[in-house]
Design an enzyme around this catalytic site. Structure first.
Site: not given
Ligand code: NAP
Length: 287
Positions: A23, A74, A95, A134, A228
């Protein structure tokens, strides 16, 4: 005696998640306190799912003024707060916890953090089409960030049912035309802004991007990736080469932390100072 020791009257805050070693929140919150001259300390706590309830009541008993909540807690956190903000209900995740004598209030600062990071770059989506790739937790925050004023939203996801679930959830809060598609190379969509919210492009999926990206980025003006690390994903590299304005996820991370900081400490931070601190945190990186 040292000037920067922790005093008994200092506010104690922290972040809970599992794993927690990666983190950046302690770096951001402690830098904010140092630069803004606030007496506060922010620490990471690794809390397993089994210990979540005990950890929250223990934190409250200890008088911890605020906690950030990260994966995998969360959604579960709704069970352990006394009140939930409108934003947290909309995003479907908590969060940030803010102390009251009776218990914690649950907030979500991800959507506002993303919106602020885009506005900082002069990006304006009012009356424009947005594509969100996504349908995980981050996509719910992205939808909430833009849905107030955009013209329409297309959700593209590998699993169409999850995209449908996101659309259905959001009809409780917004009345914006929303269309759902399965991720495919030949997807015909045009949008002003594309927000990439999947994990494709980081960790073991480094160098990958969603199937629809290449075609979508040919006509988009703005490309956002919530990742990032790496700083520029394959998705953003492709977008940059197509001439899009590109934005990675650091701004969202930073501004969700700033808003959480303001909630936890019941204050508003000076905007100029906030921008300066961001630049200092990034001084060794490309901006
Ligand atoms: P999550 O709830 O696990 O959702 C993951 C998403 O990615 C789902 O839509 C999933 O599709 C898709 N996915 C995963 N692997 C895949 C693959 N091989 N091919 C195609 N689609 C795939 O995760 P999340 O919490 O939404 O986080 C997602 C990303 O956002 C992460 O990289 C995280 O680090 C980033 N994030 C950044 C911030 C920030 O502050 N910058 C905040 C939150 C999250 P399915 O529905 O088909 O499984």
């Amino acid at each position: 005696m040292r000037e920067n020791y922790i005093k008994g009257s200092d506010n104690v805050c922290g972040v809970i998640g599992d794993p927690i070693a990666h983190t950046l929140s302690p770096l951001i919150h402690n830098t904010l306190s140092e630069k803004l001259g606030q007496r506060a300390v922010y620490v990471p706590f690794c809390v397993t799912k089994e210990n979540l309830k005990t950890a929250v009541s223990g934190a409250h008993a200890l008088g911890i003024k605020g906690l950030n909540v990260t994966m995998p807690h969360k959604q579960e956190m709704f069970k352990y707060v006394i009140e939930v903000s409108k934003e947290a209900n909309t995003v479907g995740a908590i969060n940030t916890l803010v102390y009251t004598n009776e218990g914690y209030i649950g907030h979500n600062t991800d959507a506002e953090g993303l919106a602020l990071s885009l506005k900082e770059k002069g990006i304006e989506w009012t009356g424009k089409k947005v594509v969100i790739i996504g349908s995980g937790g981050a996509a719910y925050a992205a939808y909430t960030a833009v849905a107030d004023t955009c013209e329409s939203i297309c959700i593209v996801n590998r699993t169409k049912e999850k995209a449908e679930a996101l659309k259905t959830h959001m009809t409780n809060y917004y009345n914006i035309p929303t269309f759902v598609y399965e991720d495919a190379e030949d997807l015909e969509l045009e949008a002003y802004m594309v927000i990439q919210t999947t994990g494709l492009g980081m960790g073991g999926l480094k160098g990958q991007m969603p199937k629809c990206s290449e075609k979508l980025l040919k006509t988009a003006e703005v490309a956002v990736d919530l990742i990032y690390e790496p700083w520029e994903t394959k998705f953003l590299e492709t977008a940059r080469k197509e001439g899009c304005i590109t934005v990675n996820g650091f701004g969202m991370l930073y501004y969700q932390a700033v808003i959480a900081y303001e909630l936890m400490h019941h204050m508003s931070c000076d905007k100029e100072a906030v921008l300066q601190i961001k630049q200092e945190l990034l001084k060794d990186r490309e901006q």
